[in-house]
Design a protein around this motif. Structure first.
Motif, short mmCIF file in Angstrom:
data_model
loop_
_atom_site.label_atom_id
_atom_site.label_comp_id
_atom_site.label_asym_id
_atom_site.label_seq_id
_atom_site.Cartn_x
_atom_site.Cartn_y
_atom_site.Cartn_z
N ARG A 177 0.85 -1.20 0.00
CA ARG A 177 0.00 0.00 0.00
C ARG A 177 0.89 1.25 0.00
O ARG A 177 0.57 2.24 -0.66
CB ARG A 177 -0.95 0.01 1.21
N HIS A 199 -3.64 -2.07 -8.37
CA HIS A 199 -4.50 -2.42 -7.23
C HIS A 199 -3.69 -3.24 -6.24
O HIS A 199 -2.88 -4.07 -6.64
CB HIS A 199 -5.70 -3.26 -7.68
N ASP A 254 -6.32 -4.29 0.74
CA ASP A 254 -6.14 -3.35 1.84
C ASP A 254 -6.20 -3.97 3.23
O ASP A 254 -6.06 -3.27 4.23
CB ASP A 254 -7.12 -2.18 1.72
MG MG Z 1 -9.25 -0.85 -2.31
#
Ligand code: MG
Ligand code: DAT
Length: 153
Positions: A87, A117, A120
């Motif tokens: 991330r 992508h 998360d």
């Molecule tokens: Mg997301």
């Protein structure tokens, strides 16, 4: 430390811009282990599953149209804390907001066309990986350089 997995997608904009290699390199250069990878077309059904959490939002249809507009590269990466690390490497959701040095900050000047992508949370990762990969496509091999990447702590 406990191993984590995450689903990474190199999105259709990155494929069209011919920067697949550069995006994958960001993760490889960090030392993250790729345990699955394939070039594929996302079907409308798979896109709906993958983005179920966003169904009903104003950007949902545009997002599904974009993600099904051309091929993607789907990958599974594995490492301790891989979700947090990927991330950070990806940067903020919108390319136009993302910091320089992140993938989105360096390659996207858009909101929705944001190159990559990454899952998360561990819970989302498990669902997303199952949506994209059969267990037989995930190869948990020994990466011998890992002793120089993860260390002993
Ligand atoms: Mg997301
Ligand atoms: P991320 O991809 O950083 O996990 P997300 O899960 O909140 O972000 O959203 C999924 C994707 O949807 C995101 O990569 C880009 C698009 N998106 C999110 N919010 C949006 C918005 N407000 N307008 C347009 N596209 C949006």
């Amino acid at each position: 430390m406990e191993l984590q997995r995450t689903l990474i997608l190199v999105k259709p904009d990155a494929v069209q811009r011919q920067i697949i290699g550069r995006i994958i390199s960001r993760f490889e250069e960090k030392g993250l282990k790729i345990i699955a990878a394939k070039f594929m077309q996302i079907s409308p059904e798979l896109a709906a599953k993958h983005y179920a959490a966003h169904q009903g939002k104003y950007f949902y249809q545009g997002l599904v149209d974009f993600m099904t507009s051309g091929p993607v590269v789907a990958m599974v990466l594995q490492a301790p804390r891989v979700i947090e690390m990927t991330r950070k490497i990806m940067g903020a959701t919108f390319g136009c907001d993302a910091e320089g040095g992140t993938i989105r900050g360096d390659y996207s000047a858009s909101r929705g066309l944001n190159i990559v992508h990454g899952s998360d949370s561990p819970e989302a990762a498990e669902i997303e990986i199952n949506n994209f990969f059969d267990p037989s496509e995930i190869l948990d091999y020994d990466l011998t350089i890992n002793q120089w990447i993860e260390g002993k702590d």
